[in-house]
Design an enzyme around this catalytic site. Structure first.
Site, PDB file in Angstrom:
ATOM      1  N   ARG A  25       0.833  -1.280  -0.118  1.00 38.91           N
ATOM      2  CA  ARG A  25       0.055   0.172  -0.106  1.00 38.91           C
ATOM      3  C   ARG A  25       0.879   1.243   0.072  1.00 38.91           C
ATOM      4  NH1 ARG A  25      -0.806   4.903   1.436  1.00 38.91           N
ATOM      5  NH2 ARG A  25      -0.234   4.335   3.636  1.00 38.91           N
ATOM      6  N   ASP A  26       1.615   1.655   1.088  1.00 41.48           N
ATOM      7  CA  ASP A  26       2.317   2.783   1.104  1.00 41.48           C
ATOM      8  C   ASP A  26       3.420   2.712   0.177  1.00 41.48           C
ATOM      9  OD1 ASP A  26       3.555   5.113   2.169  1.00 41.48           O
ATOM     10  OD2 ASP A  26       4.129   4.298   4.035  1.00 41.48           O
ATOM     11  N   HIS A 217       7.650   4.076  12.295  1.00 45.48           N
ATOM     12  CA  HIS A 217       7.555   4.188  10.782  1.00 45.48           C
ATOM     13  C   HIS A 217       8.614   5.173  10.571  1.00 45.48           C
ATOM     14  CE1 HIS A 217       5.106   4.103   7.047  1.00 45.48           C
ATOM     15  NE2 HIS A 217       6.053   5.446   7.014  1.00 45.48           N
ATOM     16  N   HIS A 219      11.578   6.397   7.780  1.00 42.79           N
ATOM     17  CA  HIS A 219      11.839   6.528   6.161  1.00 42.79           C
ATOM     18  C   HIS A 219      13.461   6.637   6.164  1.00 42.79           C
ATOM     19  CE1 HIS A 219       8.308   7.762   3.865  1.00 42.79           C
ATOM     20  NE2 HIS A 219       7.680   6.929   4.922  1.00 42.79           N
ATOM     21  N   CYS A 250       8.437   9.158  -0.178  1.00 42.51           N
ATOM     22  CA  CYS A 250       7.437  10.192   0.097  1.00 42.51           C
ATOM     23  C   CYS A 250       7.729  11.273  -0.893  1.00 42.51           C
ATOM     24  CB  CYS A 250       7.809  10.721   1.458  1.00 42.51           C
ATOM     25  SG  CYS A 250       6.836  12.340   1.884  1.00 42.51           S
ATOM     26  N   ASN A 259      10.242   4.206   2.490  1.00 51.24           N
ATOM     27  CA  ASN A 259      10.275   3.439   3.882  1.00 51.24           C
ATOM     28  C   ASN A 259      11.469   2.746   3.966  1.00 51.24           C
ATOM     29  OD1 ASN A 259       7.546   3.691   4.801  1.00 51.24           O
ATOM     30  ND2 ASN A 259       7.151   3.121   2.666  1.00 51.24           N
TER      31      ASN A 259
END
Lengths: 318, 318
Positions: A25-26, A217, A219, A250, A259
């Protein structure tokens, strides 16, 4: 595979960690090319069979905003459901929630920023309003017996306002706690955090919720993700998000890698003797296949190193 | 540049760290294309003016083995010598030592593996013999008033034998200590270490030498370098090697990325509030220029992110 001689978990670190895979998803949501549902399904199935117990699998947002995620229903309905694994979906509103429920999501994910500037600029309302809007979704999820997760973005820094205060993070976490969340993740959306600050923010978040239900979470935009995860482990955080092959990134961070890669996270955790229940080899395999399918570089260092080693061994004569 | 709100150094971490820049030697030596002396000189000058106090600048080995380093004398004689900065050279034997002295090196670097298999396979003798051979170099350096540094390779794992025992590392460190070394670095040559094991190895090394004169040399092959550096800081190590733009790599590791990038290390340290005396901006600039000059990707994540951000800002209209 090279294993370090000592696998005694260092004092004070959790002995078991939950890894939340966010690649499908992300990760994929931030890939430019359209990825067919069949590839998504194959990826999620491989991830599910690796031992992962939490996979963010779809997003029920307007297909006008995010065409990549328009096939969420098809994907959720086509995957093998490994018993004990939670398949979650992002739900920005009641319409999204209803779609997620129809598609069979086990968990719905809501979200808010810890930065007023980010909230204003991106969704045109204050942090408090943005969270209040999720109240119907939260109530509906509870009523339906679904798990509810919240994600706090920009917790370590914001592309617009820069600094984000610890108090702001604690406040957002407290608001999500009030909505009845089962798990809250603290996201370094633009990857600017470093370990000392990460520990302060995690401590603040834990004071408003519960350390055992917090997740990190991170990055890898500035290469700090694994150091930040180590720092989080040291203050007792025992759940982390990661993305197979480092899928995604992002759009707000220039030169952004996204990520932290699941392979790199597992290598760290297993090297520390921390149990995850996940097969690194299976994840490396899945990461290689999805990178190949998308024709993109494998952003996992562990994945790249182990796949190159395998290729070498196969071609070698000794 | 984004700075974290808190710059209080976390309890127990050193407040100041020495960074040893190894890009011009360890880095460039592993680049395939020949790099002209003028580019090396420009790189070293930029690094020297950034505030770095230690730069590994040349290697006086046989030019037949390492053609890239054949111009060591010219390089050492052409650079600006920033007062207070140590310019070191690798010296495998007395011939190398004499060349280094003639070229004006401030420090000579000797080396040995903590793995018998590596020592046998690469230099065809035992670890003990390999270190004994450096006795004349060590004595000559002391007599000439030059600093003496030793590098312990394969301290966290070996491409041939796999595991490397803590005792083996301590033993090699003790032998180098006996030769009168001023500084000893513990190198994870193939990048396989993880934080718990790194702390064990650093503790063992410190028991045979002195924590304040130990350095960590980490490779990012498996993405673990910064986590390993954080773990080393936590046990009191206060000197680290790094390579601008992540120059170089280890030919023994498949899919290898090389030394941790200086930019990424500085971002971690400065984020923790640890002083280095080095300008991150100057290093980012130097890393961008050398990557461009060599036509290779910038392997520093911080360098890539900050350079992309700068380029964006320049092209932006707001």
């Amino acid at each position: 595979m090279q294993r370090p001689p000592s696998l005694r978990v260092p004092t004070g670190l959790p002995t078991r960690v939950k890894v939340v895979e966010v690649g499908p998803r992300d990760g994929l949501q931030n890939e430019r090319q359209y990825v067919p549902a069949s590839i998504k399904v194959d990826l999620i199935n491989r991830l599910g069979h690796s031992g992962l117990t939490a996979i963010e699998s779809a997003s029920f947002v307007s297909p006008k905003w995010v065409p990549q995620m328009a096939d969420g229903h098809e994907v959720m309905q086509s995957i093998d459901r490994v018993p004990g694994t939670t398949y979650s979906a992002l739900t920005p509103n009641m319409k999204g929630f209803e779609s997620a429920m129809r598609a069979g999501a086990d968990e719905v994910v809501i979200f808010g920023a810890a930065s007023e500037a980010f909230s204003n600029r991106n969704i045109n309302c204050s942090i408090a309003e943005s969270i209040q809007r999720f109240e119907p979704v939260a109530n509906a999820a509870k009523a339906a017996g679904m798990r509810l997760r919240a994600s706090v973005s920009c917790a370590l820094g914001c592309p617009y306002q820069g600094k984000v205060h610890t108090d702001a993070v604690r406040d957002v976490v407290a608001r999500f706690a009030d909505l009845g969340c089962d798990e809250i993740d603290i996201a370094d959306t633009i990857g600017v955090g470093t370990p000392g600050r990460v520990q302060e923010v995690m401590d603040a978040a834990a004071s408003a919720f519960g350390l055992d239900r917090l997740a990190g979470h991170f990055h890898d935009t500035y290469g700090q993700a694994l150091a930040n995860i180590l720092a989080s482990l040291e203050v007792g955080v025992s759940a982390f998000h990661s993305s197979v092959a480092g899928l995604g990134g992002c759009p707000y961070a220039a030169g952004a890698t996204g990520n932290v890669a699941t392979e790199d996270l597992l290598y760290l955790l297993h090297g520390l003797g921390i149990e995850t229940g996940i097969s690194l080899d299976a994840i490396v395999e899945a990461g290689g296949l999805i990178s190949e399918a998308l024709g993109r570089p494998n952003l996992s260092r562990v994945g790249s190193a182990l796949l190159a080693k395998r290729a070498n061994l196969c071609g070698s004569t000794d």
